[in-house]
Design a protein around this motif. Structure first.
Motif, PDB file in Angstrom:
ATOM      1  N   GLY A 247       8.289  -6.205 -13.439  1.00 53.16           N
ATOM      2  CA  GLY A 247       6.975  -6.192 -12.843  1.00 53.16           C
ATOM      3  C   GLY A 247       6.756  -4.964 -12.067  1.00 53.16           C
ATOM      4  N   PHE A 248       7.745  -3.878 -11.781  1.00 49.72           N
ATOM      5  CA  PHE A 248       7.446  -2.595 -11.150  1.00 49.72           C
ATOM      6  C   PHE A 248       7.631  -1.633 -12.028  1.00 49.72           C
ATOM      7  CE2 PHE A 248       8.399  -5.878  -7.731  1.00 49.72           C
ATOM      8  CZ  PHE A 248       7.697  -5.330  -6.778  1.00 49.72           C
ATOM      9  N   GLU A 249       7.019  -0.577 -11.836  1.00 51.51           N
ATOM     10  CA  GLU A 249       7.200   0.610 -12.812  1.00 51.51           C
ATOM     11  C   GLU A 249       8.349   1.370 -11.780  1.00 51.51           C
ATOM     12  OE1 GLU A 249       5.557   1.748 -15.362  1.00 51.51           O
ATOM     13  OE2 GLU A 249       4.392  -0.205 -15.143  1.00 51.51           O
ATOM     14  N   PRO A 250       9.128   2.214 -12.910  1.00 52.59           N
ATOM     15  CA  PRO A 250      10.253   2.815 -12.215  1.00 52.59           C
ATOM     16  C   PRO A 250       9.938   3.773 -11.173  1.00 52.59           C
ATOM     17  CG  PRO A 250      10.273   2.917 -14.644  1.00 52.59           C
ATOM     18  CD  PRO A 250       8.829   2.291 -14.173  1.00 52.59           C
ATOM     19  N   GLY A 251      10.479   3.739  -9.970  1.00 50.98           N
ATOM     20  CA  GLY A 251      10.133   4.429  -8.837  1.00 50.98           C
ATOM     21  C   GLY A 251       9.045   4.019  -7.893  1.00 50.98           C
ATOM     22  N   GLU A 252       8.472   2.894  -8.270  1.00 52.17           N
ATOM     23  CA  GLU A 252       7.622   2.137  -7.501  1.00 52.17           C
ATOM     24  C   GLU A 252       8.287   1.410  -6.357  1.00 52.17           C
ATOM     25  OE1 GLU A 252       4.211  -1.240  -8.018  1.00 52.17           O
ATOM     26  OE2 GLU A 252       5.257  -0.661  -9.890  1.00 52.17           O
ATOM     27  N   ALA A 253       7.575   1.234  -5.077  1.00 52.20           N
ATOM     28  CA  ALA A 253       8.266   0.584  -3.972  1.00 52.20           C
ATOM     29  C   ALA A 253       8.122  -0.812  -4.337  1.00 52.20           C
ATOM     30  CB  ALA A 253       7.338   0.698  -2.984  1.00 52.20           C
TER      31      ALA A 253
ATOM     32  N   ALA B 267      16.787   4.392   1.130  1.00 49.86           N
ATOM     33  CA  ALA B 267      16.536   3.241   0.498  1.00 49.86           C
ATOM     34  C   ALA B 267      16.362   3.128  -1.144  1.00 49.86           C
ATOM     35  CB  ALA B 267      15.353   2.312   1.313  1.00 49.86           C
ATOM     36  N   GLY B 268      15.570   4.054  -1.324  1.00 52.00           N
ATOM     37  CA  GLY B 268      15.297   4.247  -2.785  1.00 52.00           C
ATOM     38  C   GLY B 268      14.668   3.308  -3.312  1.00 52.00           C
ATOM     39  N   THR B 269      14.452   2.906  -4.728  1.00 55.13           N
ATOM     40  CA  THR B 269      13.830   2.132  -5.314  1.00 55.13           C
ATOM     41  C   THR B 269      14.754   1.246  -6.515  1.00 55.13           C
ATOM     42  OG1 THR B 269      13.254   3.650  -7.214  1.00 55.13           O
ATOM     43  CG2 THR B 269      11.547   3.219  -5.232  1.00 55.13           C
ATOM     44  N   VAL B 270      14.360   0.159  -6.761  1.00 53.95           N
ATOM     45  CA  VAL B 270      15.298  -0.639  -7.422  1.00 53.95           C
ATOM     46  C   VAL B 270      14.373  -1.224  -8.812  1.00 53.95           C
ATOM     47  CG1 VAL B 270      16.554  -2.999  -7.722  1.00 53.95           C
ATOM     48  CG2 VAL B 270      16.540  -1.661  -5.633  1.00 53.95           C
ATOM     49  N   GLU B 271      15.305  -1.165 -10.068  1.00 53.68           N
ATOM     50  CA  GLU B 271      14.366  -1.616 -10.980  1.00 53.68           C
ATOM     51  C   GLU B 271      14.215  -3.219 -10.817  1.00 53.68           C
ATOM     52  OE1 GLU B 271      15.859   0.032 -15.022  1.00 53.68           O
ATOM     53  OE2 GLU B 271      16.227   1.723 -13.954  1.00 53.68           O
TER      54      GLU B 271
ATOM     55  N   ASP C 170       0.625  -1.278   0.108  1.00 53.17           N
ATOM     56  CA  ASP C 170       0.140   0.049   0.138  1.00 53.17           C
ATOM     57  C   ASP C 170       0.751   1.201   0.094  1.00 53.17           C
ATOM     58  OD1 ASP C 170      -2.221  -1.651   0.190  1.00 53.17           O
ATOM     59  OD2 ASP C 170      -2.211  -1.644   2.314  1.00 53.17           O
ATOM     60  N   LEU C 171       2.019   1.365  -0.320  1.00 49.52           N
ATOM     61  CA  LEU C 171       2.985   2.344  -0.131  1.00 49.52           C
ATOM     62  C   LEU C 171       3.279   2.917  -1.601  1.00 49.52           C
ATOM     63  CD1 LEU C 171       5.138   4.146   1.409  1.00 49.52           C
ATOM     64  CD2 LEU C 171       6.842   2.083   0.751  1.00 49.52           C
ATOM     65  N   PHE C 172       2.875   4.290  -1.602  1.00 51.07           N
ATOM     66  CA  PHE C 172       2.945   5.170  -2.392  1.00 51.07           C
ATOM     67  C   PHE C 172       3.985   6.186  -2.407  1.00 51.07           C
ATOM     68  CE2 PHE C 172      -1.223   2.841  -2.999  1.00 51.07           C
ATOM     69  CZ  PHE C 172      -1.036   2.547  -4.275  1.00 51.07           C
ATOM     70  N   LEU C 173       5.209   5.937  -2.715  1.00 51.21           N
ATOM     71  CA  LEU C 173       6.226   7.017  -2.201  1.00 51.21           C
ATOM     72  C   LEU C 173       5.999   8.373  -2.327  1.00 51.21           C
ATOM     73  CD1 LEU C 173       9.410   4.969  -3.494  1.00 51.21           C
ATOM     74  CD2 LEU C 173       8.310   5.034  -1.202  1.00 51.21           C
ATOM     75  N   GLY C 174       5.125   9.022  -3.406  1.00 54.69           N
ATOM     76  CA  GLY C 174       5.212  10.317  -3.562  1.00 54.69           C
ATOM     77  C   GLY C 174       3.992  10.959  -2.675  1.00 54.69           C
ATOM     78  N   GLU C 175       3.030   9.932  -2.326  1.00 48.75           N
ATOM     79  CA  GLU C 175       2.066  10.323  -1.400  1.00 48.75           C
ATOM     80  C   GLU C 175       2.260  10.130   0.132  1.00 48.75           C
ATOM     81  OE1 GLU C 175      -1.371   8.375  -2.610  1.00 48.75           O
ATOM     82  OE2 GLU C 175      -0.924   8.818  -4.883  1.00 48.75           O
ATOM     83  N   ASP C 176       2.947   9.158   0.508  1.00 48.25           N
ATOM     84  CA  ASP C 176       3.062   8.651   1.729  1.00 48.25           C
ATOM     85  C   ASP C 176       4.373   9.309   2.569  1.00 48.25           C
ATOM     86  OD1 ASP C 176       0.900   7.192   1.470  1.00 48.25           O
ATOM     87  OD2 ASP C 176       1.883   5.329   0.882  1.00 48.25           O
ATOM     88  N   LEU C 177       5.472   9.382   1.775  1.00 48.37           N
ATOM     89  CA  LEU C 177       6.819   9.878   2.516  1.00 48.37           C
ATOM     90  C   LEU C 177       6.696  11.123   3.174  1.00 48.37           C
ATOM     91  CD1 LEU C 177       9.724   8.774   0.067  1.00 48.37           C
ATOM     92  CD2 LEU C 177       8.827   7.729   2.024  1.00 48.37           C
ATOM     93  N   PRO C 178       5.795  12.201   2.568  1.00 47.78           N
ATOM     94  CA  PRO C 178       5.728  13.428   3.329  1.00 47.78           C
ATOM     95  C   PRO C 178       5.030  13.275   4.646  1.00 47.78           C
ATOM     96  CG  PRO C 178       5.308  13.742   0.888  1.00 47.78           C
ATOM     97  CD  PRO C 178       5.113  12.238   1.236  1.00 47.78           C
TER      98      PRO C 178
END
Length: 194
Positions: free
Chosen positions: A155-161, A148-152, A127-135
């Motif tokens: 099955g994951f979009e760029p920047g997705e947790a 921690a960043g994101t890793v390519e 349920d983590l959406f970095l742009g919405e949840d981090l602030p």
């Protein structure tokens, strides 16, 4: 923290806590806690390095590994045995800060963050959406997830947790940037559980 500690398809947990010694954090009877030298390799993919160090068969027992790095102590649980809703809060009593990262064989991943015995934040990675949840996170936890960043990954979009972001965030929170070689050089404590 290096994932080579784990067995294949692990259910594992990383607890980090600021301001406590490893033996106390392990919470085991002193006679059960022993020093540990990790073996050079695992006998098979289903045996964690911790079980290999203790000479125990996978599935019969599990183990906790702990050490202190600076202000933070880490406790690595190779089987998920220590997962309980109150573990992070218990580690954080007496003014301490603690976090617990869980990653299961099914890909369930979460991080719980607690201060002074109270849960402050629980992050379910699904349920983590970095742009919405981090602030909205406490500054220290937000900084850990940013580090921690994101890793390519497939099955994951760029920047997705991804499913390992919580484990990386727990490591970032406690400044645990360790390879397996680094871990081997530490005066580790280990205790069998189960």
């Amino acid at each position: 923290m290096d994932t080579d500690l784990a067995a294949g398809d692990p259910n594992h947990i990383l607890h980090v806590v600021r301001g406590i010694e490893p033996a106390e954090a392990l919470g085991a009877k002193p006679g059960l806690i022993q020093s540990c030298d990790l073996p050079d390799s695992k006998p098979d993919e289903w045996t964690s390095l911790l079980c290999a160090a203790l000479g125990i068969e996978p599935g019969t027992y599990a183990a906790l590994l702990a050490e202190r790095i600076g202000e933070w102590t880490f406790i690595y649980d190779d089987s998920g045995f220590t997962y309980d809703g109150a573990a992070t809060e218990a580690l954080s009593v007496d003014g301490r800060t603690a976090a617990t990262s869980v990653h299961t064989i099914n890909g369930d991943a979460s991080l719980t963050y607690a201060v002074d015995g109270e849960q402050v934040q629980r992050v379910n990675v699904d349920d983590l959406f970095l742009g919405e949840d981090l602030p909205g996170m406490p500054a220290e936890l937000r900084a850990a997830f940013e580090a921690a960043g994101t890793v390519e990954m497939e099955g994951f979009e760029p920047g997705e947790a991804d499913s390992l972001i919580a484990m990386r965030a727990a490591c970032a929170l406690a400044s645990l940037v360790l390879t397996l070689s680094d871990i081997r050089r530490l005066p580790l404590l280990i205790v069998p559980i189960g």
